[in-house]
Enzyme design. Structure first.
Site, PDB file in Angstrom:
ATOM      1  N   ASP A  70      -6.415  -9.258  -0.440  1.00 35.80           N
ATOM      2  CA  ASP A  70      -6.535  -8.292  -1.527  1.00 35.80           C
ATOM      3  C   ASP A  70      -6.497  -6.916  -0.879  1.00 35.80           C
ATOM      4  O   ASP A  70      -7.426  -6.535  -0.155  1.00 35.80           O
ATOM      5  CB  ASP A  70      -7.849  -8.502  -2.284  1.00 35.80           C
ATOM      6  CG  ASP A  70      -7.994  -7.566  -3.484  1.00 35.80           C
ATOM      7  OD1 ASP A  70      -7.298  -6.538  -3.532  1.00 35.80           O
ATOM      8  OD2 ASP A  70      -8.830  -7.855  -4.359  1.00 35.80           O
ATOM      9  N   HIS A 124       1.632   2.474  -7.953  1.00 31.48           N
ATOM     10  CA  HIS A 124       1.632   2.837  -9.373  1.00 31.48           C
ATOM     11  C   HIS A 124       1.002   1.767 -10.267  1.00 31.48           C
ATOM     12  O   HIS A 124       0.762   2.005 -11.457  1.00 31.48           O
ATOM     13  CB  HIS A 124       3.047   3.176  -9.851  1.00 31.48           C
ATOM     14  CG  HIS A 124       3.981   2.011  -9.963  1.00 31.48           C
ATOM     15  ND1 HIS A 124       5.172   2.086 -10.661  1.00 31.48           N
ATOM     16  CD2 HIS A 124       3.916   0.739  -9.468  1.00 31.48           C
ATOM     17  CE1 HIS A 124       5.795   0.915 -10.598  1.00 31.48           C
ATOM     18  NE2 HIS A 124       5.061   0.096  -9.882  1.00 31.48           N
TER      19      HIS A 124
END
Length: 334
Positions: A227, A246
């Site tokens: 992660d 983004h």
């Protein structure tokens, strides 16, 4: 005397514009274009092969024909038009996977847009009861569509990125959220001495590892499950994030950039134009919020984001695609 079209008429046409995309979604789901690629077919044959209600299928075909998608021959059979070619599964201009994703996941998420407007949180989570990442991890059909869409997008984007990005003297490149590893492979193909690492979630990493092994890249490309908001492999030369930042709000994006502990950080993203002028970029910005809780950013906003992560924004270079390359390096303490 002809009636002039007013502002209210234009607005109504905009409101009603959702109908055609949903009809295209139905055509993509049924595979109508693929049925017709070998030649015209009668309605009855198309209905039998797709399982669609005959009379309703006829109305769908007529509606799509009114906007140039499909056409009815003189003998009553239906045929492809040039405008229908993006609905084909195997075509250089295919947009079938994008239409499938837009017609279901995106359509349902945007139907809950008021949740985003009221809370600032992604509407997708509200509509599906889980994040988009969680949805793809547990829905094989959605994952297959998303992977196909991502691969087609990468095929259009990556040549421009490779042409504009100089790896310098880098020996290792970490591709954070690198998907199938297409961009990393394209970069390494030009630099035989460079090794790569793809960092992905478990449901993506397994597929990527198998793909790279099958293509003979297993010795030069490692796949790591992590992660990125929590930890990334440390001490490498270049950390590459292609259309990853983004997907996150400023807090999580900063955490990811801060975890890129190396000499260079290369972010590949759409850069919003300064000022308030309307553009497709502004729609893309809201789309990232609705789907992921993320955002598109201006150059100034990227500079601020880099700064919060302890990085200094250096070169910002446009590419021949819709993205730019933003390069950062750790700030040197004085």
């Amino acid at each position: 005397m002809a009636r002039r079209r007013g502002v209210d008429d234009e607005l109504w046409l905009t409101v009603g514009a959702y109908v055609v995309p949903q009809l295209l979604y139905a055509a993509a789901r049924l595979g109508l274009a693929d049925l017709l690629v070998a030649g015209p077919l009668a309605l009855e044959d198309m209905s039998e092969q797709t399982g669609a209600h005959p009379a309703t299928l006829a109305r769908v075909l007529r509606a799509l024909a009114s906007v140039g998608v499909f056409a009815r021959a003189r003998d009553g059979r239906w045929r492809l038009t040039r405008a229908a070619e993006p609905l084909l599964s195997d075509h250089p201009r295919s947009r079938r996977t994008a239409i499938l994703f837009a017609g279901h996941e995106q359509h349902l998420a945007w139907g809950s847009v008021m949740h985003t407007v009221a809370t600032g949180q992604p509407a997708f989570d509200h509509a599906f009861g889980r994040s988009l990442h969680q949805h793809l991890a547990t829905d094989e059909a959605a994952m297959a569509v998303a992977e196909a869409q991502r691969a087609r997008r990468a095929a259009r984007r990556d040549p421009a990125v490779v042409a504009a990005l100089d790896l310098g003297d880098a020996r290792t490149v970490v591709d954070v959220g690198g998907g199938g590893g297409e961009l990393l492979v394209a970069l390494l193909s030009r630099r035989p001495g460079v090794r790569g690492i793809v960092v992905e979630a478990p449901h993506v990493a397994e597929r990527t590892r198998a793909r790279l092994q099958a293509q003979g890249w297993g010795q030069r490309c490692e796949v790591v499950v992590a992660d990125a908001r929590e930890q990334l492999p440390a001490g490498h030369d270049v950390y590459l994030l292609a259309e990853v930042v983004h997907c996150y709000d400023d807090e999580d994006a900063s955490r990811i950039l801060r975890n890129c502990r190396g000499r260079r950080v290369v972010v590949v993203e759409r850069v919003l134009p300064a000022g308030g002028r309307a553009s497709a970029d502004r729609l893309a910005d809201l789309h990232m919020l609705v789907m992921y809780g993320g955002r598109e950013r201006t150059r100034r906003e990227y500079a601020e984001l880099f700064a919060t992560a302890g990085l200094r924004l250096g070169r910002v270079a446009p590419t021949a695609a819709w993205v730019s390359i933003l390069e950062g390096a750790p700030r040197v303490a004085r």
